[in-house]
Design a protein around this motif. Structure first.
Motif, PDB file in Angstrom:
ATOM      1  N   LEU A 173       0.842  -1.196   0.000  1.00  0.00           N
ATOM      2  CA  LEU A 173       0.000   0.000   0.000  1.00  0.00           C
ATOM      3  C   LEU A 173       0.872   1.238   0.000  1.00  0.00           C
ATOM      4  CD1 LEU A 173      -2.903  -0.749   2.506  1.00  0.00           C
ATOM      5  CD2 LEU A 173      -3.034  -0.506   0.028  1.00  0.00           C
ATOM      6  N   PRO A 174       0.544   2.206  -0.838  1.00  0.00           N
ATOM      7  CA  PRO A 174       1.354   3.424  -0.821  1.00  0.00           C
ATOM      8  C   PRO A 174       1.182   4.145   0.513  1.00  0.00           C
ATOM      9  CG  PRO A 174      -0.521   3.644  -2.315  1.00  0.00           C
ATOM     10  CD  PRO A 174      -0.529   2.238  -1.800  1.00  0.00           C
ATOM     11  N   PRO A 175       2.229   4.808   0.980  1.00  0.00           N
ATOM     12  CA  PRO A 175       2.126   5.496   2.267  1.00  0.00           C
ATOM     13  C   PRO A 175       1.155   6.677   2.183  1.00  0.00           C
ATOM     14  CG  PRO A 175       4.188   6.032   1.184  1.00  0.00           C
ATOM     15  CD  PRO A 175       3.522   4.985   0.348  1.00  0.00           C
ATOM     16  N   ILE A 176       0.590   7.021   3.318  1.00  0.00           N
ATOM     17  CA  ILE A 176      -0.263   8.204   3.425  1.00  0.00           C
ATOM     18  C   ILE A 176       0.669   9.399   3.618  1.00  0.00           C
ATOM     19  CG2 ILE A 176      -2.083   9.321   4.770  1.00  0.00           C
ATOM     20  CD1 ILE A 176      -3.023   6.793   3.281  1.00  0.00           C
ATOM     21  N   ILE A 177       0.475  10.433   2.803  1.00  0.00           N
ATOM     22  CA  ILE A 177       1.343  11.603   2.926  1.00  0.00           C
ATOM     23  C   ILE A 177       1.112  12.283   4.272  1.00  0.00           C
ATOM     24  CG2 ILE A 177       1.475  12.030   0.450  1.00  0.00           C
ATOM     25  CD1 ILE A 177      -0.509  14.410   1.031  1.00  0.00           C
ATOM     26  N   ASP A 178       2.106  13.023   4.695  1.00  0.00           N
ATOM     27  CA  ASP A 178       2.031  13.765   5.954  1.00  0.00           C
ATOM     28  C   ASP A 178       2.099  15.255   5.615  1.00  0.00           C
ATOM     29  OD1 ASP A 178       2.061  14.593   8.561  1.00  0.00           O
ATOM     30  OD2 ASP A 178       3.937  13.625   9.092  1.00  0.00           O
ATOM     31  N   PRO A 179       0.941  15.832   5.254  1.00  0.00           N
ATOM     32  CA  PRO A 179       0.966  17.233   4.830  1.00  0.00           C
ATOM     33  C   PRO A 179       1.119  18.178   6.025  1.00  0.00           C
ATOM     34  CG  PRO A 179      -1.288  16.499   5.000  1.00  0.00           C
ATOM     35  CD  PRO A 179      -0.409  15.305   5.314  1.00  0.00           C
ATOM     36  N   ASP A 180       1.699  19.298   5.786  1.00  0.00           N
ATOM     37  CA  ASP A 180       1.724  20.366   6.787  1.00  0.00           C
ATOM     38  C   ASP A 180       1.398  21.642   6.035  1.00  0.00           C
ATOM     39  OD1 ASP A 180       2.055  22.139   8.825  1.00  0.00           O
ATOM     40  OD2 ASP A 180       4.104  21.557   9.303  1.00  0.00           O
TER      41      ASP A 180
ATOM     42  N   LEU B 252      -5.638  22.940   9.779  1.00  0.00           N
ATOM     43  CA  LEU B 252      -6.214  21.615   9.983  1.00  0.00           C
ATOM     44  C   LEU B 252      -7.126  21.239   8.829  1.00  0.00           C
ATOM     45  CD1 LEU B 252      -6.658  19.081  11.667  1.00  0.00           C
ATOM     46  CD2 LEU B 252      -8.473  20.308  12.898  1.00  0.00           C
ATOM     47  N   LEU B 253      -7.950  22.150   8.366  1.00  0.00           N
ATOM     48  CA  LEU B 253      -8.895  21.827   7.299  1.00  0.00           C
ATOM     49  C   LEU B 253      -8.170  21.333   6.048  1.00  0.00           C
ATOM     50  CD1 LEU B 253     -11.741  21.641   6.179  1.00  0.00           C
ATOM     51  CD2 LEU B 253     -11.578  24.077   5.578  1.00  0.00           C
ATOM     52  N   SER B 254      -7.137  22.035   5.616  1.00  0.00           N
ATOM     53  CA  SER B 254      -6.454  21.589   4.392  1.00  0.00           C
ATOM     54  C   SER B 254      -5.614  20.333   4.642  1.00  0.00           C
ATOM     55  CB  SER B 254      -5.629  22.718   3.783  1.00  0.00           C
ATOM     56  OG  SER B 254      -4.772  23.284   4.728  1.00  0.00           O
ATOM     57  N   ASP B 255      -5.088  20.168   5.865  1.00  0.00           N
ATOM     58  CA  ASP B 255      -4.408  18.907   6.196  1.00  0.00           C
ATOM     59  C   ASP B 255      -5.400  17.749   6.123  1.00  0.00           C
ATOM     60  OD1 ASP B 255      -2.020  20.238   6.640  1.00  0.00           O
ATOM     61  OD2 ASP B 255      -1.990  19.903   8.802  1.00  0.00           O
ATOM     62  N   LEU B 256      -6.595  17.950   6.688  1.00  0.00           N
ATOM     63  CA  LEU B 256      -7.621  16.894   6.654  1.00  0.00           C
ATOM     64  C   LEU B 256      -7.972  16.541   5.216  1.00  0.00           C
ATOM     65  CD1 LEU B 256     -10.076  17.996   9.495  1.00  0.00           C
ATOM     66  CD2 LEU B 256      -8.563  16.000   9.503  1.00  0.00           C
ATOM     67  N   ARG B 257      -8.153  17.548   4.380  1.00  0.00           N
ATOM     68  CA  ARG B 257      -8.543  17.282   2.986  1.00  0.00           C
ATOM     69  C   ARG B 257      -7.459  16.479   2.262  1.00  0.00           C
ATOM     70  NH1 ARG B 257      -9.618  15.483  -1.002  1.00  0.00           N
ATOM     71  NH2 ARG B 257     -11.041  16.216  -2.619  1.00  0.00           N
ATOM     72  N   ALA B 258      -6.200  16.807   2.515  1.00  0.00           N
ATOM     73  CA  ALA B 258      -5.106  16.073   1.873  1.00  0.00           C
ATOM     74  C   ALA B 258      -5.052  14.626   2.352  1.00  0.00           C
ATOM     75  CB  ALA B 258      -3.778  16.782   2.141  1.00  0.00           C
ATOM     76  N   ILE B 259      -5.202  14.440   3.645  1.00  0.00           N
ATOM     77  CA  ILE B 259      -5.147  13.081   4.211  1.00  0.00           C
ATOM     78  C   ILE B 259      -6.341  12.264   3.738  1.00  0.00           C
ATOM     79  CG2 ILE B 259      -5.297  11.779   6.377  1.00  0.00           C
ATOM     80  CD1 ILE B 259      -3.595  14.100   7.629  1.00  0.00           C
ATOM     81  N   ILE B 260      -7.516  12.876   3.720  1.00  0.00           N
ATOM     82  CA  ILE B 260      -8.716  12.176   3.246  1.00  0.00           C
ATOM     83  C   ILE B 260      -8.545  11.776   1.780  1.00  0.00           C
ATOM     84  CG2 ILE B 260     -11.155  12.540   2.655  1.00  0.00           C
ATOM     85  CD1 ILE B 260     -11.351  14.101   5.366  1.00  0.00           C
ATOM     86  N   GLY B 261      -7.935  12.624   0.992  1.00  0.00           N
ATOM     87  CA  GLY B 261      -7.667  12.277  -0.408  1.00  0.00           C
ATOM     88  C   GLY B 261      -6.764  11.060  -0.526  1.00  0.00           C
ATOM     89  N   GLU B 262      -5.788  10.966   0.373  1.00  0.00           N
ATOM     90  CA  GLU B 262      -4.889   9.807   0.370  1.00  0.00           C
ATOM     91  C   GLU B 262      -5.639   8.535   0.782  1.00  0.00           C
ATOM     92  OE1 GLU B 262      -1.409   9.610  -0.445  1.00  0.00           O
ATOM     93  OE2 GLU B 262      -2.064  11.446  -1.424  1.00  0.00           O
ATOM     94  N   PHE B 263      -6.449   8.629   1.829  1.00  0.00           N
ATOM     95  CA  PHE B 263      -7.241   7.469   2.240  1.00  0.00           C
ATOM     96  C   PHE B 263      -8.182   7.040   1.105  1.00  0.00           C
ATOM     97  CE2 PHE B 263      -6.858   8.701   6.962  1.00  0.00           C
ATOM     98  CZ  PHE B 263      -5.913   7.725   7.209  1.00  0.00           C
ATOM     99  N   ALA B 264      -8.744   8.010   0.416  1.00  0.00           N
ATOM    100  CA  ALA B 264      -9.694   7.704  -0.658  1.00  0.00           C
ATOM    101  C   ALA B 264      -9.051   6.906  -1.781  1.00  0.00           C
ATOM    102  CB  ALA B 264     -10.302   8.994  -1.198  1.00  0.00           C
ATOM    103  N   LYS B 265      -7.756   7.125  -2.033  1.00  0.00           N
ATOM    104  CA  LYS B 265      -7.076   6.348  -3.078  1.00  0.00           C
ATOM    105  C   LYS B 265      -7.147   4.858  -2.759  1.00  0.00           C
ATOM    106  CE  LYS B 265      -3.786   9.947  -4.317  1.00  0.00           C
ATOM    107  NZ  LYS B 265      -2.370  10.363  -4.238  1.00  0.00           N
ATOM    108  N   SER B 266      -6.906   4.503  -1.502  1.00  0.00           N
ATOM    109  CA  SER B 266      -6.977   3.088  -1.118  1.00  0.00           C
ATOM    110  C   SER B 266      -8.414   2.591  -1.162  1.00  0.00           C
ATOM    111  CB  SER B 266      -6.408   2.879   0.282  1.00  0.00           C
ATOM    112  OG  SER B 266      -5.016   3.085   0.290  1.00  0.00           O
ATOM    113  N   TRP B 267      -9.352   3.375  -0.608  1.00  0.00           N
ATOM    114  CA  TRP B 267     -10.743   2.935  -0.546  1.00  0.00           C
ATOM    115  C   TRP B 267     -11.406   2.903  -1.917  1.00  0.00           C
ATOM    116  CZ3 TRP B 267     -12.430   0.106   3.141  1.00  0.00           C
ATOM    117  CH2 TRP B 267     -11.827   0.194   4.409  1.00  0.00           C
ATOM    118  N   SER B 268     -10.799   3.526  -2.917  1.00  0.00           N
ATOM    119  CA  SER B 268     -11.350   3.504  -4.278  1.00  0.00           C
ATOM    120  C   SER B 268     -10.720   2.417  -5.144  1.00  0.00           C
ATOM    121  CB  SER B 268     -11.134   4.868  -4.947  1.00  0.00           C
ATOM    122  OG  SER B 268     -11.849   5.864  -4.261  1.00  0.00           O
ATOM    123  N   ALA B 269      -9.700   1.757  -4.649  1.00  0.00           N
ATOM    124  CA  ALA B 269      -9.022   0.718  -5.426  1.00  0.00           C
ATOM    125  C   ALA B 269      -9.953  -0.468  -5.656  1.00  0.00           C
ATOM    126  CB  ALA B 269      -7.764   0.266  -4.691  1.00  0.00           C
ATOM    127  N   PRO B 270      -9.823  -1.137  -6.798  1.00  0.00           N
ATOM    128  CA  PRO B 270     -10.730  -2.246  -7.105  1.00  0.00           C
ATOM    129  C   PRO B 270     -10.638  -3.408  -6.118  1.00  0.00           C
ATOM    130  CG  PRO B 270      -9.094  -1.964  -8.862  1.00  0.00           C
ATOM    131  CD  PRO B 270      -8.889  -0.863  -7.874  1.00  0.00           C
TER     132      PRO B 270
END
Length: 192
Positions: free
Chosen positions: A65-72, A76-94
């Motif tokens: 699994l690709p690592p989840i990025i650690d944005p700074d 908090l809002l933009s950090d959350l959006r970046a992290i959620i985007g990373e989680f979504a990549k895994s949850w969208s995989a076939p």
């Protein structure tokens, strides 16, 4: 008397074969015999290293699994959006549909369950760091429940993808980030 030394190259071939089969066919269709065949190995090579399919798949996910990025990003809002985007990549995989089968098998395999929890906790580290930075900046309280924050961020993705069988659109991910941010910053407005 020591056993045969481990062969890291063989283990990598077996993990890669598992990843390929998992992504092509899913968890339910994967067998240890197929993994051995795909890797050009013997079934005993697989069973010697992993006694169950769940253990093999958890180690494969940990490895591939690709690592989840650690944005700074400074907020908090933009950090959350970046992290959620990373989680979504895994949850969208076939292959994610197969995770349901894995989760069921984890109940019968305490070793695999522990390894899965360890992997999941590791993937949650960037969120923990984002929350720590938000506490330092005064955006959220120091008493913020970090486990609940993880549930607020990743839970909706899991539900929408597995239970509701709907795609994780950018609009949905923005909404999840906004709602999680409102709850964490105690700015959520309840309807009157």
């Amino acid at each position: 008397m020591a056993g045969r030394p481990r062969n890291p190259e063989l283990e990598q071939r077996l993990l890669l074969a598992t990843w390929e089969l998992l992504t092509e066919r899913g968890y339910d269709a994967l067998t240890l015999a197929e993994v051995a065949n795909q890797a050009g190995a013997h079934r005993t090579d697989v069973y010697r290293r992993w006694s169950t399919k769940a253990q093999l798949v958890v180690e494969t996910l940990t490895e591939h699994l690709p690592p989840i990025i650690d944005p700074d990003t400074g907020s908090l809002l933009s950090d959350l959006r970046a992290i959620i985007g990373e989680f979504a990549k895994s949850w969208s995989a076939p292959w994610i549909d197969g995770v349901v089968g894995l989760l069921a098998d984890l109940q019968r395999d305490p070793d695999a369950e522990l390894a899965f929890r360890t992997m999941a906790e590791g993937r949650g580290v960037p969120l923990g760091r984002a929350l720590a930075r938000a506490i330092e900046r005064g955006e959220i309280a120091a008493t913020t429940d970090r486990a609940l924050a993880g549930d607020l961020v990743e839970g909706p993705l899991m539900h929408r993808r597995i239970a509701a069988r709907q795609p994780l659109t950018p609009e949905f991910l923005d909404s999840v980030a906004t709602v999680a941010h409102q709850v964490l910053t105690n700015t959520a407005r309840l309807p009157r």
